[in-house]
Motif scaffolding. Structure first.
Motif, PDB file in Angstrom:
ATOM      1  N   MET A  27       0.813  -1.221   0.000  1.00 14.37           N
ATOM      2  CA  MET A  27       0.000   0.000   0.000  1.00 14.37           C
ATOM      3  C   MET A  27       0.845   1.269   0.000  1.00 14.37           C
ATOM      4  N   LEU A  28       2.127   1.167   0.356  1.00 11.91           N
ATOM      5  CA  LEU A  28       2.984   2.351   0.419  1.00 11.91           C
ATOM      6  C   LEU A  28       2.993   3.071  -0.924  1.00 11.91           C
ATOM      7  N   GLY A  29       2.731   4.380  -0.889  1.00  6.69           N
ATOM      8  CA  GLY A  29       2.703   5.188  -2.101  1.00  6.69           C
ATOM      9  C   GLY A  29       1.338   5.281  -2.755  1.00  6.69           C
ATOM     10  N   LYS A  30       0.397   4.429  -2.367  1.00  3.82           N
ATOM     11  CA  LYS A  30      -0.956   4.479  -2.935  1.00  3.82           C
ATOM     12  C   LYS A  30      -1.670   5.723  -2.449  1.00  3.82           C
ATOM     13  N   GLN A  31      -2.572   6.242  -3.279  1.00  2.00           N
ATOM     14  CA  GLN A  31      -3.336   7.426  -2.898  1.00  2.00           C
ATOM     15  C   GLN A  31      -4.786   7.045  -2.629  1.00  2.00           C
ATOM     16  N   LEU A  32      -5.362   7.706  -1.613  1.00  2.00           N
ATOM     17  CA  LEU A  32      -6.746   7.485  -1.227  1.00  2.00           C
ATOM     18  C   LEU A  32      -7.494   8.816  -1.270  1.00  2.00           C
ATOM     19  N   PRO A  33      -8.721   8.808  -1.773  1.00  2.00           N
ATOM     20  CA  PRO A  33      -9.494  10.049  -1.753  1.00  2.00           C
ATOM     21  C   PRO A  33      -9.965  10.340  -0.331  1.00  2.00           C
ATOM     22  N   GLY A  34      -9.798  11.567   0.097  1.00  2.00           N
ATOM     23  CA  GLY A  34     -10.234  11.949   1.436  1.00  2.00           C
ATOM     24  C   GLY A  34      -9.414  13.105   1.960  1.00  2.00           C
ATOM     25  N   THR A  35      -9.709  13.479   3.197  1.00  2.00           N
ATOM     26  CA  THR A  35      -8.996  14.558   3.856  1.00  2.00           C
ATOM     27  C   THR A  35      -8.671  14.144   5.282  1.00  2.00           C
ATOM     28  N   ILE A  36      -7.835  14.946   5.929  1.00  2.38           N
ATOM     29  CA  ILE A  36      -7.515  14.734   7.335  1.00  2.38           C
ATOM     30  C   ILE A  36      -8.077  15.919   8.098  1.00  2.38           C
ATOM     31  N   SER A  37      -8.893  15.628   9.095  1.00  2.00           N
ATOM     32  CA  SER A  37      -9.564  16.671   9.862  1.00  2.00           C
ATOM     33  C   SER A  37      -9.055  16.697  11.298  1.00  2.00           C
ATOM     34  N   LYS A  38      -8.935  17.908  11.852  1.00  3.83           N
ATOM     35  CA  LYS A  38      -8.537  18.095  13.245  1.00  3.83           C
ATOM     36  C   LYS A  38      -9.796  17.946  14.108  1.00  3.83           C
ATOM     37  N   VAL A  39      -9.779  17.009  15.063  1.00  2.00           N
ATOM     38  CA  VAL A  39     -10.938  16.695  15.892  1.00  2.00           C
ATOM     39  C   VAL A  39     -10.566  16.876  17.355  1.00  2.00           C
ATOM     40  N   GLU A  40     -11.405  17.574  18.115  1.00  6.08           N
ATOM     41  CA  GLU A  40     -11.142  17.749  19.551  1.00  6.08           C
ATOM     42  C   GLU A  40     -11.316  16.424  20.283  1.00  6.08           C
ATOM     43  N   CYS A  41     -10.510  16.248  21.352  1.00  2.00           N
ATOM     44  CA  CYS A  41     -10.586  15.037  22.163  1.00  2.00           C
ATOM     45  C   CYS A  41     -10.128  15.375  23.580  1.00  2.00           C
ATOM     46  N   GLU A  42     -10.127  14.385  24.452  1.00  2.00           N
ATOM     47  CA  GLU A  42      -9.648  14.565  25.817  1.00  2.00           C
ATOM     48  C   GLU A  42      -8.160  14.923  25.772  1.00  2.00           C
ATOM     49  N   PRO A  43      -7.694  15.806  26.649  1.00  2.00           N
ATOM     50  CA  PRO A  43      -6.272  16.178  26.651  1.00  2.00           C
ATOM     51  C   PRO A  43      -5.356  14.969  26.890  1.00  2.00           C
ATOM     52  N   TYR A  44      -4.215  14.982  26.208  1.00  2.00           N
ATOM     53  CA  TYR A  44      -3.216  13.928  26.378  1.00  2.00           C
ATOM     54  C   TYR A  44      -1.830  14.520  26.147  1.00  2.00           C
ATOM     55  N   GLU A  45      -0.813  13.853  26.671  1.00  2.00           N
ATOM     56  CA  GLU A  45       0.552  14.320  26.482  1.00  2.00           C
ATOM     57  C   GLU A  45       1.105  13.780  25.175  1.00  2.00           C
ATOM     58  N   PHE A  46       1.889  14.618  24.502  1.00  2.00           N
ATOM     59  CA  PHE A  46       2.486  14.267  23.220  1.00  2.00           C
ATOM     60  C   PHE A  46       3.944  14.704  23.227  1.00  2.00           C
TER      61      PHE A  46
END
Length: 103
Positions: A60-79
């Motif tokens: 699957m590496l390099g394959k393209q998919l139709p769609g978008t990436i959306s920022k979604v709120e969630c419970e706070p977590y450490e990153f």
């Protein structure tokens, strides 16, 4: 469009079973102003769980998919910022949104 750029082996927190997830990367770069006042370029990334075995994930590496990436709120977590090791608190995550065809 999104591109499959990587994959990772994960372990389910529910039942301990292993599975793979695909890393999806947006084709639309963004210019962002950092906290220290410098600009950088980035793309949105997210992971999507898959039922594929590792061989299919590799294919699957390099394959393209139709769609978008959306920022979604969630419970706070450490990153941890990978480049600097700085630990920050986030209250959002990025999620794959498929393109739905009108029928």
């Amino acid at each position: 469009m999104l591109t499959v750029t990587s994959y990772a082996n994960r372990t389910s927190t529910l039942d301990g079973k292993q599975f793979f997830s695909l890393e999806l990367t947006s084709d639309d770069p963004e210019i962002v102003l950092s906290a220290n006042g410098r600009y950088y370029i980035t793309t949105k990334k997210c992971y999507m769980s898959a039922t594929f075995p590792e061989a299919v994930c590799k294919g699957m590496l390099g394959k393209q998919l139709p769609g978008t990436i959306s920022k979604v709120e969630c419970e706070p977590y450490e990153f941890v910022i990978p480049d600097t090791g700085e630990v920050i608190t986030r209250n959002h995550r990025y999620e794959f949104l498929p393109v739905v065809a009108n029928v």
